[in-house]
Design a protein around this motif. Structure first.
Motif, PDB file in Angstrom:
ATOM      1  N   LEU A   1      -1.616 -59.378   8.248  1.00 31.70           N
ATOM      2  CA  LEU A   1      -0.547 -60.363   8.428  1.00 31.70           C
ATOM      3  C   LEU A   1      -0.044 -60.880   7.086  1.00 31.70           C
ATOM      4  O   LEU A   1       1.157 -61.129   6.918  1.00 31.70           O
ATOM      5  CB  LEU A   1      -1.044 -61.522   9.292  1.00 31.70           C
ATOM      6  N   ALA A   2      -0.958 -61.047   6.121  1.00 33.53           N
ATOM      7  CA  ALA A   2      -0.545 -61.495   4.790  1.00 33.53           C
ATOM      8  C   ALA A   2       0.350 -60.448   4.132  1.00 33.53           C
ATOM      9  O   ALA A   2       1.383 -60.773   3.518  1.00 33.53           O
ATOM     10  CB  ALA A   2      -1.773 -61.772   3.926  1.00 33.53           C
ATOM     11  N   THR A   3      -0.042 -59.166   4.256  1.00 33.17           N
ATOM     12  CA  THR A   3       0.786 -58.081   3.708  1.00 33.17           C
ATOM     13  C   THR A   3       2.136 -58.033   4.413  1.00 33.17           C
ATOM     14  O   THR A   3       3.183 -57.840   3.769  1.00 33.17           O
ATOM     15  CB  THR A   3       0.062 -56.735   3.873  1.00 33.17           C
ATOM     16  N   ALA A   4       2.114 -58.219   5.729  1.00 31.57           N
ATOM     17  CA  ALA A   4       3.363 -58.223   6.492  1.00 31.57           C
ATOM     18  C   ALA A   4       4.274 -59.356   6.050  1.00 31.57           C
ATOM     19  O   ALA A   4       5.498 -59.183   5.966  1.00 31.57           O
ATOM     20  CB  ALA A   4       3.049 -58.349   7.986  1.00 31.57           C
ATOM     21  N   SER A   5       3.693 -60.510   5.745  1.00 25.79           N
ATOM     22  CA  SER A   5       4.484 -61.663   5.319  1.00 25.79           C
ATOM     23  C   SER A   5       5.191 -61.393   3.993  1.00 25.79           C
ATOM     24  O   SER A   5       6.371 -61.705   3.823  1.00 25.79           O
ATOM     25  CB  SER A   5       3.577 -62.888   5.198  1.00 25.79           C
ATOM     26  N   VAL A   6       4.446 -60.792   3.053  1.00 26.42           N
ATOM     27  CA  VAL A   6       5.048 -60.454   1.750  1.00 26.42           C
ATOM     28  C   VAL A   6       6.154 -59.421   1.932  1.00 26.42           C
ATOM     29  O   VAL A   6       7.256 -59.558   1.378  1.00 26.42           O
ATOM     30  CB  VAL A   6       3.960 -59.930   0.785  1.00 26.42           C
TER      31      VAL A   6
ATOM     32  N   THR B   1      11.554 -52.564   8.586  1.00 29.72           N
ATOM     33  CA  THR B   1      10.950 -51.878   9.733  1.00 29.72           C
ATOM     34  C   THR B   1       9.437 -51.818   9.592  1.00 29.72           C
ATOM     35  O   THR B   1       8.685 -52.083  10.552  1.00 29.72           O
ATOM     36  CB  THR B   1      11.524 -50.456   9.862  1.00 29.72           C
ATOM     37  N   PHE B   2       8.972 -51.508   8.389  1.00 28.98           N
ATOM     38  CA  PHE B   2       7.533 -51.412   8.139  1.00 28.98           C
ATOM     39  C   PHE B   2       6.842 -52.759   8.328  1.00 28.98           C
ATOM     40  O   PHE B   2       5.737 -52.824   8.892  1.00 28.98           O
ATOM     41  CB  PHE B   2       7.298 -50.889   6.722  1.00 28.98           C
ATOM     42  N   SER B   3       7.485 -53.837   7.891  1.00 31.40           N
ATOM     43  CA  SER B   3       6.862 -55.159   8.026  1.00 31.40           C
ATOM     44  C   SER B   3       6.713 -55.548   9.500  1.00 31.40           C
ATOM     45  O   SER B   3       5.732 -56.199   9.874  1.00 31.40           O
ATOM     46  CB  SER B   3       7.672 -56.214   7.274  1.00 31.40           C
ATOM     47  N   THR B   4       7.664 -55.140  10.351  1.00 37.71           N
ATOM     48  CA  THR B   4       7.535 -55.427  11.785  1.00 37.71           C
ATOM     49  C   THR B   4       6.348 -54.678  12.379  1.00 37.71           C
ATOM     50  O   THR B   4       5.604 -55.217  13.215  1.00 37.71           O
ATOM     51  CB  THR B   4       8.823 -55.041  12.534  1.00 37.71           C
ATOM     52  N   VAL B   5       6.156 -53.441  11.940  1.00 38.63           N
ATOM     53  CA  VAL B   5       4.989 -52.667  12.392  1.00 38.63           C
ATOM     54  C   VAL B   5       3.701 -53.380  11.978  1.00 38.63           C
ATOM     55  O   VAL B   5       2.747 -53.489  12.771  1.00 38.63           O
ATOM     56  CB  VAL B   5       5.035 -51.240  11.808  1.00 38.63           C
ATOM     57  N   LEU B   6       3.673 -53.877  10.746  1.00 36.55           N
ATOM     58  CA  LEU B   6       2.496 -54.598  10.272  1.00 36.55           C
ATOM     59  C   LEU B   6       2.257 -55.878  11.068  1.00 36.55           C
ATOM     60  O   LEU B   6       1.112 -56.230  11.374  1.00 36.55           O
ATOM     61  CB  LEU B   6       2.645 -54.931   8.784  1.00 36.55           C
ATOM     62  N   ILE B   7       3.326 -56.581  11.395  1.00 32.06           N
ATOM     63  CA  ILE B   7       3.173 -57.820  12.172  1.00 32.06           C
ATOM     64  C   ILE B   7       2.555 -57.514  13.538  1.00 32.06           C
ATOM     65  O   ILE B   7       1.628 -58.194  13.990  1.00 32.06           O
ATOM     66  CB  ILE B   7       4.536 -58.521  12.349  1.00 32.06           C
ATOM     67  N   LEU B   8       3.062 -56.473  14.190  1.00 28.36           N
ATOM     68  CA  LEU B   8       2.512 -56.098  15.488  1.00 28.36           C
ATOM     69  C   LEU B   8       1.040 -55.704  15.377  1.00 28.36           C
ATOM     70  O   LEU B   8       0.203 -56.105  16.199  1.00 28.36           O
ATOM     71  CB  LEU B   8       3.322 -54.932  16.070  1.00 28.36           C
TER      72      LEU B   8
END
Length: 516
Positions: A110-115, A92-99
């Protein structure tokens, strides 16, 4: 009048669908929708370029770490639930980061979201292994491929939404998956044959063949995805429909073949489907380049997505027939697939960055053809593994689930009779004296101790039997003879019992059972 085969098929489907919580196993489809929405840009192109490469790297590494941890010490029931909650939170957190990253065009976010997406996908997908390993073969195939088909249909629908709305909708998928997972763990999956851990004695060369075949096939998939210049290939509406509906059609065909027609399901049969799809895609790429590239990639993506189902049901079958923790079985095999595919993707990207010449294009095609040939040589055989063919039905009889009885007196009488039989069987073992001459537990106490050990420490049925006999002071030779197992298998079960209970000796186990 229906014939015997039609009646058998109807009964099989009714049995597989029985139980109020069994549909919860389809919650795996929610995880699948999230994966394709967040890791592969909803397949509006072949993948998401560098974003996919990074998250796939951490996906594979997380699988290796989890598998190594499970190999060293099997996960407890509490630890498995922690994996599920952590997977939900990170996904869930990674989707927030992607947005946030796409909104601000921030590379660091985006790099953090990818990891995070890679690690979250390993946890969110891996949690389902503990639910599915409880299923019989037919249940696993039915729910596994239904989840794959449902996930593809859902992912296809999201791909036509505006990007931001699609990501927002996918944000709810981890919560839905977690809810279904919790319900699936409570599901009554019915009486299943008690499988023997035959793969514990499998030669090591078998693992080399299987992991090698997965690796070279994954390499071919990775190279195909970035063909020819290394950049993601855009996929229009028709190509997306070909990809996702192709997965739906093939998944339903496998269910029809194995569940409805009751044909034999073999590993080589599934693997032939995979190889034929990739070969067809590469044929189009090499003979009809240009406008047909997207269509060819769509066909290759059918194979890539379908492999999720093939590997899922295969590893479930392996995990049920070994004492190795299910996280270790899935972790190492899945990492082999993911990391090799990532390596192929990086390879074709590097060739593209160097300026792909016609010679290099031919070399790439040659790599894929070689990988397909190698995977065929390694995996297209029902003689692997040697100890037991994959997807072979367990021959041990399974007691039928009693039908509902509305007569209260009859139910009470049957329950009392069953209780007497259970106690009598337990007293046969539990009513004797242990090796030290102490009075062993009564049959009722043995039943109570077994229930407590199984529920409190998430022991399997066989591990519970071994633990009870150890608690009675029985030797491994005695246990092996009583349970019709080899002494090596008993040692493995005992090792797992000690790890789950957190004890280090027979006396500590005896004390734990007595002081519960």
């Amino acid at each position: 009048m229906p014939n015997a085969n039609e009646t058998a098929r109807t009964n099989t489907l009714a049995t597989l669908a029985d139980g109020p919580f069994l549909p919860s196993f389809l919650g795996l489809a929610a995880t699948r929708v999230w994966l394709q929405s967040n890791l592969f840009a909803s397949y509006t192109q072949s993948d998401d370029g560098m974003f996919s490469i990074v998250n796939q790297l951490f996906y594979g590494l997380a699988m290796i770490v989890g598998g190594a941890m499970a190999l060293r010490k099997p996960f407890s029931k509490r630890a498995r639930m922690a994996v599920a909650w952590l997977g939900f939170a990170i996904m869930t957190f990674s989707t927030v980061l992607i947005l946030a990253g796409k909104e601000t065009n921030a590379v660091a976010i985006l790099a953090t979201a990818s990891v995070c997406a890679g690690i979250g996908s390993a946890l969110g997908g891996g949690m389902w292994t503990t639910a599915y390993v409880r299923l019989g073969l037919r249940q696993s195939v039915l729910y596994g491929f239904l989840s794959l088909a449902l996930g593809s249909a859902g992912g296809l629908a999201l791909s036509f939404l505006p990007e931001t709305l699609g990501y927002t909708a996918s944000m709810f998928m981890p919560a839905l998956a977690l809810l279904c997972y919790q319900r699936a763990l409570k599901a009554d999956v019915g009486a299943q044959p008690a499988p023997e851990p035959v793969y514990d004695q499998e030669p090591r060369t078998t693992m080399l063949f299987i992991f090698g075949g997965l690796a070279v096939f994954g390499l071919a998939l990775g190279v195909s995805r970035g063909f020819p210049a290394g950049e993601p290939v855009p996929m229009d509406a028709v190509q997306r429909i070909v990809h996702q509906m192709g997965v739906v059609i093939v998944s339903l065909f496998i269910i029809w073949w194995f569940i409805v027609k009751r044909k034999r399901l073999s590993f080589s049969f599934l693997w032939r489907i995979e190889i034929m799809l990739v070969a067809a895609g590469m044929l189009v790429l090499s003979v009809l380049p240009g406008h047909f590239t997207g269509l060819a990639i769509a066909v290759v993506n059918i194979a890539d997505t379908l492999m999720l189902g093939v590997l899922w049901v295969t590893l479930q079958d392996v995990a049920r027939h070994t004492t190795t923790d299910v996280y270790a079985v899935y972790g190492f095999a899945w990492a082999s697939r993911v990391l090799s595919r990532d390596a192929g993707r990086v390879l074709v990207m590097a060739l593209g960055a160097a300026g792909l010449s016609s010679y290099a294009v031919t070399a790439v095609i040659g790599i894929v053809v070689f990988a397909l040939a190698a995977s065929m040589a390694l995996l297209l055989s029902d003689g692997i593994p040697r100890r037991r063919p994959l997807f072979a039905q367990d021959e041990r009889p399974v007691p039928e689930r009693p039908k509902a009885n509305t007569n209260a007196a009859t139910v009470a009488a049957e329950g009392a009779a069953a209780k007497e039989v259970g106690h009598a069987g337990a007293e046969k073992i539990g009513g004797e004296r242990d090796a030290a001459g102490n009075a062993a537990e009564t049959g009722a106490d043995a039943n109570e101790a077994g229930d407590w050990l199984r529920d409190a420490f998430d022991l399997s049925e066989r591990e519970t039997q071994v633990a009870l006999l150890i608690a009675q002071g029985r030797s491994k030779a005695y246990i092996a003879e009583a349970l019709f197992l080899s002494e090596n298998t008993v040692r493995t079960h005992a090792k797992n019992v000690y790890a789950k209970l957190g004890v280090h000796s027979k006396q500590e186990l005896i004390d734990l059972a007595q002081n519960r």
